[in-house]
Design an enzyme around this catalytic site. Structure first.
Site, short mmCIF file in Angstrom:
data_model
loop_
_atom_site.label_atom_id
_atom_site.label_comp_id
_atom_site.label_asym_id
_atom_site.label_seq_id
_atom_site.Cartn_x
_atom_site.Cartn_y
_atom_site.Cartn_z
N ARG A 1 0.87 -1.19 0.00
CA ARG A 1 0.00 0.00 0.00
C ARG A 1 0.90 1.23 0.00
O ARG A 1 1.12 1.85 1.02
CB ARG A 1 -0.92 -0.04 1.23
N GLU B 1 6.64 0.48 7.04
CA GLU B 1 6.23 1.56 6.15
C GLU B 1 5.36 1.03 5.02
O GLU B 1 5.73 0.08 4.33
CB GLU B 1 7.53 2.16 5.56
N ASP C 1 5.13 4.16 10.92
CA ASP C 1 5.01 5.59 10.73
C ASP C 1 3.64 6.00 10.20
O ASP C 1 3.12 7.05 10.54
CB ASP C 1 6.11 6.06 9.77
N ASN D 1 -2.25 11.98 0.41
CA ASN D 1 -1.19 12.11 -0.57
C ASN D 1 -1.45 11.16 -1.73
O ASN D 1 -2.11 10.16 -1.54
CB ASN D 1 0.15 11.68 0.06
P1 NAD Z 1 -5.48 3.12 4.41
O1 NAD Z 1 -5.56 2.35 3.15
O2 NAD Z 1 -5.05 2.44 5.65
O3 NAD Z 1 -6.88 3.80 4.71
C1 NAD Z 1 -7.70 4.38 3.76
C2 NAD Z 1 -9.10 4.43 4.33
O4 NAD Z 1 -9.91 5.21 3.47
C3 NAD Z 1 -9.78 3.08 4.47
O5 NAD Z 1 -10.36 2.98 5.73
C4 NAD Z 1 -10.88 3.12 3.41
O6 NAD Z 1 -12.03 2.41 3.81
C5 NAD Z 1 -11.18 4.58 3.38
N1 NAD Z 1 -11.84 4.97 2.14
C6 NAD Z 1 -11.59 4.56 0.87
N2 NAD Z 1 -12.45 5.13 0.04
C7 NAD Z 1 -13.26 5.90 0.78
C8 NAD Z 1 -14.36 6.73 0.48
N3 NAD Z 1 -14.79 6.88 -0.77
N4 NAD Z 1 -14.94 7.39 1.48
C9 NAD Z 1 -14.51 7.26 2.74
N5 NAD Z 1 -13.47 6.48 3.09
C10 NAD Z 1 -12.86 5.81 2.11
O7 NAD Z 1 -4.52 4.32 4.12
P2 NAD Z 1 -3.82 5.28 5.19
O8 NAD Z 1 -2.47 4.81 5.54
O9 NAD Z 1 -4.76 5.51 6.29
O10 NAD Z 1 -3.59 6.58 4.31
C11 NAD Z 1 -4.70 7.28 3.77
C12 NAD Z 1 -4.20 8.53 3.08
O11 NAD Z 1 -3.58 9.38 4.02
C13 NAD Z 1 -3.18 8.30 1.97
O12 NAD Z 1 -3.42 9.18 0.93
C14 NAD Z 1 -1.89 8.63 2.63
O13 NAD Z 1 -0.93 9.09 1.69
C15 NAD Z 1 -2.32 9.75 3.52
N6 NAD Z 1 -1.40 9.93 4.64
C16 NAD Z 1 -0.84 11.16 4.79
C17 NAD Z 1 0.03 11.37 5.81
C18 NAD Z 1 0.65 12.72 6.01
O14 NAD Z 1 1.69 12.84 6.58
N7 NAD Z 1 0.04 13.76 5.55
C19 NAD Z 1 0.36 10.34 6.66
C20 NAD Z 1 -0.22 9.09 6.48
C21 NAD Z 1 -1.11 8.90 5.46
#
Ligand code: NAD
Length: 566
Positions: free
Chosen positions: A175, A264, A287, A427
């Site tokens: 992922r 990660e 992280d 992101n």
């Molecule tokens: P993840 O795959 O663990 O979680 C994604 C979540 O979004 C899941 O629970 C999924 O069910 C939900 N989702 C998908 N489609 C959806 C929709 N249409 N409506 C509502 N919810 C929906 O991913 P993650 O690690 O939690 O990361 C998510 C995002 O956050 C990514 O884009 C990642 O790059 C970003 N992120 C940013 C930072 C930062 O420092 N700014 C840090 C971590 C993650």
């Protein structure tokens, strides 16, 4: 027998010793065993045209370099001129990678001095594109590729690494950012993160080991891509996967005793499990879960300095219920409890919306990590209705659904709150829930906004807003440095809470006046040193550190930071 290269570097100079005792090497002397062309080809030692006349004489470099000696400042200037002439970010990424591969000191000097400009190239958002094109842009290997073919001999493979790693960033590529399964192409992420460790917190590059666990990929496009460099097979799953990861964890800890391991970009179903499996027995953290949590919590602390409320009185609605969302919610709950509310009350103030709508009790098929936040409530299928119903003071976008914070969502938040907290953390930029401009425009400039991807300042009604990235890169370098410096046995939630406080304390009134919830990125080394000190302090306070605390903890931490000198 493995030759352990015990080293002691003062920016680009290294002593190699065969370490038979496991003790620290002798104090630094201005010598290296490398000579001539081998020295020029060692990126950790090479200084290219920066080698002085005396060094050229001493290390057999005469004739191997053009006669002119350049200072590192001049070399850096040349790098920047070339970089800025390149047409796109991917080309810049490739150019910086090439520099990293031939002259690490210069690479890190350029990154440290231009962190605002370069972080978005070596890390998010460009690194996402670089991972997608990894097979095509590949030039030299960096880090270790441990593939499923190595099962049963991972320790032997790890011993091929020539340095004594103190910090491993490892992914299985399932992922990558919001981009999904990129298999072995995910290597760009550990490489990028470790570059930030060295640039932002001064963890020595030689102590850093990027690793991809290549367990295959289920990405059909990659499996059919002639330039894909990973194993062309479906992912290992179930017991085979767990045994593989377990063998890696055991081998890594045996090969590099005390090594800090950062997980990660693992998919949800592995990330939570692995973290819970190893967090009480080894210095590990995830992280995406814990680093994200701390950076978001720091942003909330800053926002509350502007709006004047208490964290324990906020109501948070997350778009997304994955690693970032539940990681943030868990840390927010702990921080609310630290402000005196019960766990039950704190949980009730955190709500999640996932792809199937509001997470509520009794909904079928909820994964374990969401259960804490499955409150008694009627089902709600869309985010805008959830906002009108639950009346949150803060919305946090971590679902990687670009544009999900629609004008309607933002206007509603502005109707409900004098100073709505709006964090669009996904992101890369294409997945961002809203742009900075939209966040300010549709809330009449009242939003307390943080973003996951970089946005330029926004001018609205005569005021200039400077949005800053709620990026993990504010947190993980300092946490890692603090854990390594104190040789902590574990990495605990209390450390992330302290890191969040330390980061928020670095935000000054001028930052807040212009809408910035984080300090300016060029201050990152000072910020990381403060976070590392806070983290090391937790380690010493909780008997997790090796040995007694030093008298001057911040001086002790800062003394360990690698700094590429001019
Ligand atoms: P993840 O795959 O663990 O979680 C994604 C979540 O979004 C899941 O629970 C999924 O069910 C939900 N989702 C998908 N489609 C959806 C929709 N249409 N409506 C509502 N919810 C929906 O991913 P993650 O690690 O939690 O990361 C998510 C995002 O956050 C990514 O884009 C990642 O790059 C970003 N992120 C940013 C930072 C930062 O420092 N700014 C840090 C971590 C993650």
């Amino acid at each position: 027998m493995r030759l352990s290269l015990q080293t002691n570097i003062v920016w680009g100079k290294r002593v190699h010793q065969t370490d038979k005792t496991g003790k620290d090497p002798a104090p630094f002397q201005d010598v290296t065993l490398l000579h001539g062309m081998s020295l020029l080809r060692d990126p950790l030692l090479n200084r290219g045209t920066g080698f002085t006349e005396a060094e050229r004489e001493r290390f057999g470099l005469r004739g191997l370099l053009p006669p002119c000696v350049l200072t590192m400042r001049e070399q850096a200037e040349r790098v920047l001129i070339n970089l800025r002439n390149l047409p796109g970010d991917l080309e810049k990424y490739v150019a910086l990678n090439a520099l990293h591969d031939r002259n690490e000191a210069l690479f890190f000097r350029v990154v440290c001095d231009n962190i605002d400009e370069i972080q978005p190239i070596i890390y998010t958002p460009t690194v996402g594109l670089a991972c997608q094109k990894y097979g095509l842009i590949f030039q030299r290997p960096r880090g270790m590729f441990i593939s499923a073919n190595e099962r049963g001999r991972i320790a032997e493979v790890l011993r091929n690494w020539p340095y004594q790693a103190k910090l491993i960033v490892v992914t299985d590529g399932e992922r990558i950012l919001g981009l999904g399964d990129l298999g072995a192409n995910g290597m760009g992420i550990p490489v990028g993160k470790l570059s930030l460790y060295s640039a932002c917190a001064g963890v020595h590059p030689e102590q850093c080991l990027p690793i991809v666990l290549d367990v295959g990929t289920n990405n059909e496009e990659l499996l059919g891509d002639p330039f894909y460099l990973g194993l062309r097979q479906k992912r290992l799953t179930g017991a085979a996967y767990d045994e593989f990861v377990d063998e890696f964890m055991t081998a890594a800890r045996a090969t590099f005793p005390g090594v800090l391991i950062q997980f990660e970009d693992f998919a949800n179903h592995s990330a939570f499990r692995l973290l819970h499996k190893y967090r009480d027995e080894a210095p590990v953290f995830n992280d995406d879960i814990q680093g994200t949590a701390a950076v978001a919590l720091a942003g909330l602390f800053s926002a509350l300095r502007v709006s004047g409320g208490k964290l324990r009185d906020q109501r948070l609605l997350f778009l997304g219920a994955g690693e970032a969302a539940t990681g943030i919610a868990d840390l927010v709950v702990s921080a609310m409890m630290a402000e005196g509310v019960s766990e039950q009350e704190a949980l009730q103030r955190n709500w999640l919306v996932d792809s199937r709508g509001l997470v509520v009790r009794g909904r079928e098929g909820l994964s374990g990590h969401k259960l804490r936040y499955a409150h008694d409530h009627a089902a709600i299928s869309d985010f805008a209705t959830a906002i009108r119903t639950l009346k949150p003071t803060a919305i946090i976008g971590v679902a990687a659904v670009g544009g999900a914070f629609t004008p309607e969502v933002l206007r509603t938040m502005a109707e409900l709150n004098k100073r709505p907290i709006v964090f669009a953390l996904s992101n890369p930029t294409s997945k961002s829930e809203c742009s900075a401009e939209d966040a300010y425009r549709y809330t009449e400039g009242r939003a307390l906004f943080a973003c996951g991807s970089p946005y330029d300042p926004v001018k609205l009604n005569g005021k200039t807003f400077v949005p800053r990235q709620g990026n993990n890169s504010y947190i993980f370098p300092g946490v890692g440095l603090g854990a390594i410096a104190s040789k902590s046995r574990l990495v605990t939630d209390e450390m992330f809470m302290s890191a969040a406080h330390a980061l928020a304390d670095c935000v000054n009134p001028d930052d807040l006046d212009q809408g910035s919830l984080y300090p300016a990125l060029p201050r990152i080394r000072e910020v990381s040193a403060k976070i590392a000190t806070a983290v090391a302090n937790v380690a010493y306070q909780n008997d997790l550190a090796a040995g007694p605390p030093p008298n001057d903890l911040s001086g002790f931490v800062e003394a360990q930071m690698y700094n590429p000198h001019y």
